[in-house]
Design an enzyme around this catalytic site. Structure first.
Site, PDB file in Angstrom:
ATOM      1  N   ARG A  71     -10.419  -2.174  10.376  1.00 18.59           N
ATOM      2  CA  ARG A  71      -9.766  -0.995  10.951  1.00 18.59           C
ATOM      3  C   ARG A  71     -10.165  -0.843  12.414  1.00 18.59           C
ATOM      4  O   ARG A  71     -11.163  -1.393  12.874  1.00 18.59           O
ATOM      5  CB  ARG A  71     -10.117   0.246  10.147  1.00 18.59           C
ATOM      6  N   TYR A 111       0.848  -1.203   0.000  1.00 22.77           N
ATOM      7  CA  TYR A 111       0.000   0.000   0.000  1.00 22.77           C
ATOM      8  C   TYR A 111       0.879   1.248   0.000  1.00 22.77           C
ATOM      9  O   TYR A 111       0.675   2.167  -0.794  1.00 22.77           O
ATOM     10  CB  TYR A 111      -0.899  -0.024   1.232  1.00 22.77           C
TER      11      TYR A 111
END
Ligand code: UDP
Length: 334
Positions: free
Chosen positions: A186, A145
């Protein structure tokens, strides 16, 4: 303006669609739905100012009609997602970014890249100003990422410098709010869902690592400000650079094409976030410790002086208020 939003059915893409339509713009949302969800945009279906195309932007992109701006938000963004889809993440950051920049160049459209605080990696300075180059391990699982977004920034600046494309880069710090997927992995969504279900809150490591959380409404307001600025002149007029630079600073970049951090500088440890979620949900869930993911950043906090001075932007929503709204949302959907 007629605006293409890649990742338009995602958490942030859908909030941006709402705000831009409310401001009178027209939105074409494009999403391959690997992490985006039609539920996020179903309320916009049938609105003449909104259309949706299911598409993978790693392939050649065609958009009918006028095109004034592109908001490039397509990418898995939760660590759980990009660790499960490392190649798709690298491809959308590299090939997808190349495609949207080519489209912007061909159509004379302005392009805003959604970059990330992950470009700073596991930072050695805290808070992180835009002038910090970062501390990224390219070969760690997380590197997919971080490096995809670093490449995307480099490609965006190259299209700006070499082809004159009118570009913007926003570095987005941790964001939360309604429309996060309950199981996206998350920390805020995990803790809220766990607390509401009476399950243990999973703290990774000892919980001393820090993050700084921005409510989605604040974030999309800042991004819209950056997108809609028309010239470097109006950008520069907003700032008094003498007060912006201090002795210890690297000189910060000079134009609206350079990256801008958008995030909330209130920094908490993960343990503090867990305690706050327990308090606001009234849950009596226990805490369970799990292993810390590889290269999990130890600290993260945005330096937002540039956004404040250049955009007149700062977050307004208190964490407690934003969390209450987010908890309400998750109560409805889980
Ligand atoms: N985290 C945690 N428990 C969870 C999910 C995340 O303790 O169930 C931690 C994670 O290790 C990191 C922080 O919370 O230190 C934020 O993680 P998140 O995945 O939300 O985003 P990141 O900031 O790491 O991209």
């Amino acid at each position: 303006m007629r605006i293409l939003i890649t990742g338009g059915a995602g958490f942030l893409g859908s909030h941006l669609s709402d705000l831009l339509i409310a401001k009178g713009h027209e939105v074409v949302a494009m999403d391959n739905l690997i992490t985006g969800r039609v539920e996020n945009i179903s309320h916009l279906m049938g609105n003449p100012k909104f259309s949706f195309v299911r598409y993978n932007i790693c392939d050649y992109i065609h958009v009918d009609g006028q095109l004034d701006a592109i908001l490039h938000f397509a990418s898995p963004a939760s660590p759980q997602d990009y660790l499960e889809m490392p190649i798709a993440t690298l491809k959308v950051g590299a090939l997808g970014t190349h495609k949207v920049l080519g489209l912007a160049k061909a159509r004379g459209a302005r392009l805003l890249l959604a970059s990330t605080s992950e470009v700073y990696g596991d930072p050695l300075v805290n808070p992180q100003p835009e002038s910090y180059w970062g501390n990224v391990n390219p070969i760690s699982p997380r590197g997919v990422y971080d490096e995809a977004k670093r490449f995307a920034e480099a490609m965006t600046m190259a299209y700006h410098r070499y082809h004159g494309v009118d570009t913007r880069i926003v570095r987005i710090f941790n964001t939360y709010g309604p429309r996060m997927r309950p199981h996206d992995g998350r920390v805020v969504s995990n803790f809220v869902v766990q607390a509401l279900k009476g399950k243990p809150l999973t703290i990774f490591g000892d919980g001393s690592q820090t993050r700084s959380f921005c409510y989605a409404d604040d974030l999309v307001r800042g991004i819209t400000e950056l997108l809609l600025i028309d010239s470097d002149k109006s950008f520069a007029e907003r700032t008094n650079r003498a007060s912006f630079l201090t002795k210890s600073d690297q000189p910060l970049s000079e134009t609206m094409h350079d990256p801008v951090n958008i995030g909330n500088p209130r920094e908490l440890t993960v343990k503090q976030i867990a305690d706050l979620v327990l308090k606001l949900t009234g849950s009596n869930s226990k805490i369970e410790h799990k292993p810390l993911p590889v290269d999990d950043p130890k600290v993260r906090r945005p330096d937002i002086r540039r956004a404040k001075q250049l955009l007149g932007w700062e977050p307004k929503v208190e964490l407690e208020d934003g969390l209450r709204k987010t908890i309400e949302y998750f109560r409805q959907v889980i």
